[in-house]
Design a protein around this motif. Structure first.
Motif, mmCIF file in Angstrom:
data_model
loop_
_atom_site.group_PDB
_atom_site.id
_atom_site.type_symbol
_atom_site.label_atom_id
_atom_site.label_comp_id
_atom_site.label_asym_id
_atom_site.label_seq_id
_atom_site.Cartn_x
_atom_site.Cartn_y
_atom_site.Cartn_z
ATOM 1 N N ILE A 1 0.860 -1.179 0.000
ATOM 2 C CA ILE A 1 0.000 0.000 0.000
ATOM 3 C C ILE A 1 0.894 1.225 0.000
ATOM 4 O O ILE A 1 1.745 1.390 0.879
ATOM 5 C CB ILE A 1 -0.927 0.006 1.228
ATOM 6 N N SER A 2 0.719 2.086 -0.987
ATOM 7 C CA SER A 2 1.537 3.293 -1.084
ATOM 8 C C SER A 2 1.051 4.336 -0.084
ATOM 9 O O SER A 2 0.001 4.191 0.537
ATOM 10 C CB SER A 2 1.498 3.846 -2.515
ATOM 11 N N ARG B 1 -3.052 3.853 -2.550
ATOM 12 C CA ARG B 1 -3.120 3.014 -3.743
ATOM 13 C C ARG B 1 -2.404 1.688 -3.473
ATOM 14 O O ARG B 1 -1.401 1.649 -2.783
ATOM 15 C CB ARG B 1 -2.504 3.723 -4.947
ATOM 16 N N VAL B 2 -2.947 0.624 -4.042
ATOM 17 C CA VAL B 2 -2.435 -0.720 -3.824
ATOM 18 C C VAL B 2 -1.725 -1.200 -5.083
ATOM 19 O O VAL B 2 -2.278 -1.116 -6.185
ATOM 20 C CB VAL B 2 -3.575 -1.688 -3.450
ATOM 21 N N VAL B 3 -0.497 -1.669 -4.907
ATOM 22 C CA VAL B 3 0.298 -2.187 -6.018
ATOM 23 C C VAL B 3 0.731 -3.612 -5.673
ATOM 24 O O VAL B 3 0.730 -4.002 -4.515
ATOM 25 C CB VAL B 3 1.527 -1.285 -6.307
ATOM 26 N N PRO B 4 1.124 -4.410 -6.669
ATOM 27 C CA PRO B 4 1.378 -5.824 -6.415
ATOM 28 C C PRO B 4 2.740 -6.161 -5.830
ATOM 29 O O PRO B 4 2.956 -7.295 -5.396
ATOM 30 C CB PRO B 4 1.249 -6.453 -7.804
ATOM 31 N N CYS B 5 3.656 -5.200 -5.801
ATOM 32 C CA CYS B 5 5.029 -5.574 -5.506
ATOM 33 C C CYS B 5 5.788 -4.412 -4.870
ATOM 34 O O CYS B 5 5.574 -3.247 -5.216
ATOM 35 C CB CYS B 5 5.700 -5.982 -6.819
ATOM 36 N N CYS B 6 6.714 -4.756 -3.971
ATOM 37 C CA CYS B 6 7.505 -3.718 -3.311
ATOM 38 C C CYS B 6 8.481 -3.045 -4.270
ATOM 39 O O CYS B 6 9.054 -2.011 -3.944
ATOM 40 C CB CYS B 6 8.264 -4.310 -2.126
ATOM 41 N N VAL C 1 1.683 0.175 -11.366
ATOM 42 C CA VAL C 1 0.691 -0.884 -11.572
ATOM 43 C C VAL C 1 -0.299 -0.835 -10.407
ATOM 44 O O VAL C 1 -0.184 -1.566 -9.431
ATOM 45 C CB VAL C 1 1.368 -2.268 -11.667
ATOM 46 N N VAL C 2 -1.256 0.047 -10.504
ATOM 47 C CA VAL C 2 -2.229 0.257 -9.427
ATOM 48 C C VAL C 2 -3.381 -0.728 -9.603
ATOM 49 O O VAL C 2 -4.028 -0.763 -10.648
ATOM 50 C CB VAL C 2 -2.745 1.707 -9.429
ATOM 51 N N LEU C 3 -3.635 -1.525 -8.565
ATOM 52 C CA LEU C 3 -4.689 -2.536 -8.604
ATOM 53 C C LEU C 3 -5.927 -2.115 -7.831
ATOM 54 O O LEU C 3 -6.934 -2.818 -7.848
ATOM 55 C CB LEU C 3 -4.151 -3.862 -8.056
ATOM 56 N N GLY C 4 -5.846 -0.992 -7.159
ATOM 57 C CA GLY C 4 -6.982 -0.490 -6.410
ATOM 58 C C GLY C 4 -6.572 0.681 -5.544
ATOM 59 O O GLY C 4 -5.397 1.030 -5.455
#
Length: 199
Positions: A116-117, A121-126, A133-136
């Protein structure tokens, strides 16, 4: 603290940025001087093992241990986030082939972790430092909705089917499940959309 080079020549070939080798080295030395005699914070100086830095590793370790670093760490070179050939060429010659080949094993990050940034915003990878690559977005959905949502499921499905051509993931050598971590196999990936439990 990362300082990729024991000498000015190597550091400035590897690290292209606004700060000179002398500025970075002096700042680290100043910090270690201020910390002298204190147990905290535990200070780790790291250097990435690359073709240019490999001959300097012992010199780097000896230099910073004498100046008070609690630990000196040699880090493996990583290729991630659609880095171009310039970055691959920094690796040790015997390691370059693995950075050019697709992953033979699936990346378990998509099933085991969430990033979570700062802005929700939620991304898949550190490795997605720039939230490309925002997934939500937690301002619009719950974490469970994002984790089990269409964007995450689609990315997991693409990874399982070997068609994840996402720029963040392309040629990544650090994905858990890459050839470096062969114990992680497809038999473990039992669900495309695992339920997220929040406790």
């Amino acid at each position: 603290m990362a300082l990729d080079g024991a000498t000015k020549e190597v550091y400035e070939q590897v690290r292209k940025g606004p700060f000179s080798f002398e500025e970075v080295r002096d700042n680290v030395e100043r910090f270690l001087t201020m910390k002298r005699g204190l147990s905290k914070p535990h200070t780790i100086l790291s250097i990435i093992i690359m073709e240019k830095t490999a001959p300097e590793l012992n010199r780097f370790r000896d230099f910073w241990q004498r100046r008070g670093a609690d630990q000196v760490l040699f880090k493996d070179y990583a290729n991630w986030g659609s880095q171009d050939q310039l970055f691959t060429d920094l690796a040790l010659p015997e390691q370059r082939a693995r950075y050019k080949s697709p992953r033979p094993h699936k990346c378990k990050f998509l099933w085991e972790s969430v990033i979570i940034s700062w802005d929700g915003r939620v991304v898949p990878c550190c490795f997605d430092y720039d939230t490309k690559v925002v997934l939500g977005d937690l301002k619009q959905s719950t974490l469970a909705e994002i984790w089990n949502g269409p964007a995450y499921v689609a990315l997991r499905r693409a990874e399982l089917e070997g068609r994840n051509n996402n720029p963040l993931c392309a040629n990544c050598s650090e994905a858990p499940g890459h050839a470096r971590d062969p114990h992680w196999g497809e038999d473990v990936l039992v669900s495309l959309s695992p339920r997220l439990r929040i406790t």
